[in-house]
Design an enzyme around this catalytic site. Structure first.
Site, PDB file in Angstrom:
ATOM      1  N   TYR A  82       0.433  -0.752  10.389  1.00  0.00           N
ATOM      2  CA  TYR A  82       0.363  -1.660   9.256  1.00  0.00           C
ATOM      3  C   TYR A  82       1.173  -1.509   8.083  1.00  0.00           C
ATOM      4  CZ  TYR A  82      -2.772  -2.839   4.788  1.00  0.00           C
ATOM      5  OH  TYR A  82      -3.147  -3.147   3.729  1.00  0.00           O
ATOM      6  N   ASP A 142      -6.538  14.330  10.083  1.00  0.00           N
ATOM      7  CA  ASP A 142      -6.820  14.221   8.492  1.00  0.00           C
ATOM      8  C   ASP A 142      -5.812  13.444   7.677  1.00  0.00           C
ATOM      9  OD1 ASP A 142      -8.195  16.531   7.377  1.00  0.00           O
ATOM     10  OD2 ASP A 142      -6.663  17.682   7.512  1.00  0.00           O
ATOM     11  N   LYS A 147       3.913  -3.865   5.825  1.00  0.00           N
ATOM     12  CA  LYS A 147       4.156  -4.113   3.933  1.00  0.00           C
ATOM     13  C   LYS A 147       5.461  -3.953   3.944  1.00  0.00           C
ATOM     14  CE  LYS A 147      -0.046  -5.124   3.034  1.00  0.00           C
ATOM     15  NZ  LYS A 147      -0.315  -6.055   2.316  1.00  0.00           N
ATOM     16  N   HIS A 167     -12.596   3.094   4.613  1.00  0.00           N
ATOM     17  CA  HIS A 167     -11.498   4.025   4.283  1.00  0.00           C
ATOM     18  C   HIS A 167     -13.063   5.223   3.601  1.00  0.00           C
ATOM     19  CE1 HIS A 167      -8.983   0.439   3.037  1.00  0.00           C
ATOM     20  NE2 HIS A 167      -7.880   1.689   3.932  1.00  0.00           N
ATOM     21  N   SER A 198       0.779  -1.375  -0.597  1.00  0.00           N
ATOM     22  CA  SER A 198      -0.307   0.469  -0.165  1.00  0.00           C
ATOM     23  C   SER A 198       0.760   1.600  -0.226  1.00  0.00           C
ATOM     24  CB  SER A 198      -0.751  -0.161   1.239  1.00  0.00           C
ATOM     25  OG  SER A 198      -1.260   1.477   1.530  1.00  0.00           O
ATOM     26  N   SER A 199       0.694   2.649  -0.963  1.00  0.00           N
ATOM     27  CA  SER A 199       1.294   3.538  -0.651  1.00  0.00           C
ATOM     28  C   SER A 199       1.476   4.498   1.439  1.00  0.00           C
ATOM     29  CB  SER A 199       0.622   4.944  -1.593  1.00  0.00           C
ATOM     30  OG  SER A 199      -0.964   4.841  -0.453  1.00  0.00           O
ATOM     31  N   CYS A 200       0.998   3.460   1.920  1.00  0.00           N
ATOM     32  CA  CYS A 200       1.438   4.372   2.963  1.00  0.00           C
ATOM     33  C   CYS A 200       2.351   3.768   3.984  1.00  0.00           C
ATOM     34  CB  CYS A 200       0.144   3.884   4.154  1.00  0.00           C
ATOM     35  SG  CYS A 200      -0.074   1.837   4.710  1.00  0.00           S
TER      36      CYS A 200
END
Ligand SMILES: NC(=O)c1ccc[n+]([C@@H]2O[C@H](COP(=O)([O-])OP(=O)(O)OC[C@H]3O[C@@H](n4cnc5c(N)ncnc54)[C@H](OP(=O)(O)O)[C@@H]3O)[C@@H](O)[C@H]2O)c1
Length: 304
Positions: free
Chosen positions: A123, A256, A127, A166, A94-96
């Protein structure tokens, strides 16, 4: 969501002998069961679309679960694939995984160059370990194990449970229910200013198949659209598509998350792949799927 999209794509393309399990049939946290399944079914190609997935609330409420279950699932799959000589392995991250303040758009090279976004670091760390495990397999055993990092995904089979969802499916459900309740105000988290990118899950499935059919000389590739929009604009788009006519209230006491998260998709573009489903069309289709599969929300009056 991702697993079923890839399955649909494989079926469309005429692939047969597909092997897949629900978590009830095979608990991927259990190493012995995973190895036994690999021994029994002898897969040639493995696509790891299984994970404990969730939004900001779920991630920050269950840090140990998000860290440990994801490590277990991916370690068991990667190790069994190596043991059983699987020819191709695709790890979906994932981009996180990228630093909170990575230069935008975020290139694959920014991995491990700065601190992570704290709300989902558990998370993300799992990853990152998965990306590194696949890279290590490539280096040590010269095997075709690759990691694909999709941006925020949406589409059929998305999760519309407001405690774990999400942002996009949460908005679809909130606007829809507020409309049913007489166009009540919709409350959304944060300021609405963060910029986000959204990729339809069918586009991701297409990218996975594209990568499987190329002999990649890179271990890590971003998958996205290359364009983003402010969450406020996304809210207006979902409001238009669902037909909600009430006010939108922003709860600025809620986090945010990362200010901007746009992936640099130039590497995959150079190889010849780009996303094809426009955001508005994708949200319309996802809303139609939601209406078809969530009958209960049409009938029950739910306070928003
Ligand atoms: N959704 C996104 O926006 C997004 C963005 C970027 C990357 N990704 C990545 O895409 C992948 C799939 O995400 P998704 O959105 O498709 O999530 P999802 O709809 O929640 O699917 C996750 C899948 O993992 C399976 N699973 C979870 N724990 C398991 C276990 N212990 N044993 C066996 N199976 C287990 C679930 O099976 P059951 O349903 O049978 O329990 C489910 O099919 C993940 O790696 C995620 O990081 C997702």
């Amino acid at each position: 969501m991702v697993g079923s999209a890839i399955w649909r794509k494989l079926e469309q393309l005429g692939y047969s002998q597909l092997i897949g399990f629900s978590s009830k049939e095979l608990d991927l946290r259990n190493q012995a069961e995973v190895l036994a399944a690999f021994q029994k079914y002898q897969p040639e190609v493995v696509i790891d679309a299984a994970a404990r997935v969730g939004g900001i609330l779920a991630n920050s409420s269950y840090p140990y679960t998000f860290l440990m279950e994801n490590l277990q699932i991916q370690n068991n799959l990667i190790h069994a694939a190596l043991e059983m000589n699987v020819s191709q392995f695709v790890f979906l991250g994932s981009s996180c995984i990228y630093p909170k303040f990575a230069a935008q758009p975020i290139s694959e090279d920014s991995l491990l160059t700065g601190a992570l976004e704290p709300t989902n670091e558990w998370y993300a760390i799992a990853k990152i370990a998965g990306v590194k495990a696949c890279e290590a397999v490539r280096k040590q055993y010269a095997k075709n194990f690759i990691s694909l990092m999709p941006t925020n995904l949406y589409g059929p089979n998305d999760n519309f449970d407001l405690t774990t969802s999400h942002v996009l499916p949460a908005m679809i459900r909130k606007f829809h229910e507020a409309k049913l309740n007489g166009n009540k105000p919709v409350q959304l988290w944060g300021t609405g200013s963060p910029m986000r990118e959204f990729l339809h899950v069918d586009d991701l499935a297409d990218a996975v198949l594209f990568c499987l059919n190329k002999n990649m000389d890179t271990h890590l590739l971003n998958v996205g659209t290359g364009t983003d929009l402010p969450i406020k604009e996304l809210a207006l788009l979902v409001q238009k598509i669902t037909g909600h006519e009430g006010p939108i209230e922003w709860d600025e006491s809620k986090p945010d998350g990362t200010p901007r998260k746009l992936l640099d998709v130039s590497k995959l573009a150079e190889l010849g792949w780009k996303a094809s489903i426009p955001l508005e069309q994708g949200i319309q289709e996802t809303y139609a799927w939601f209406l078809e599969h969530q009958q209960v929300y049409k009938q029950v009056k739910i306070s928003v």
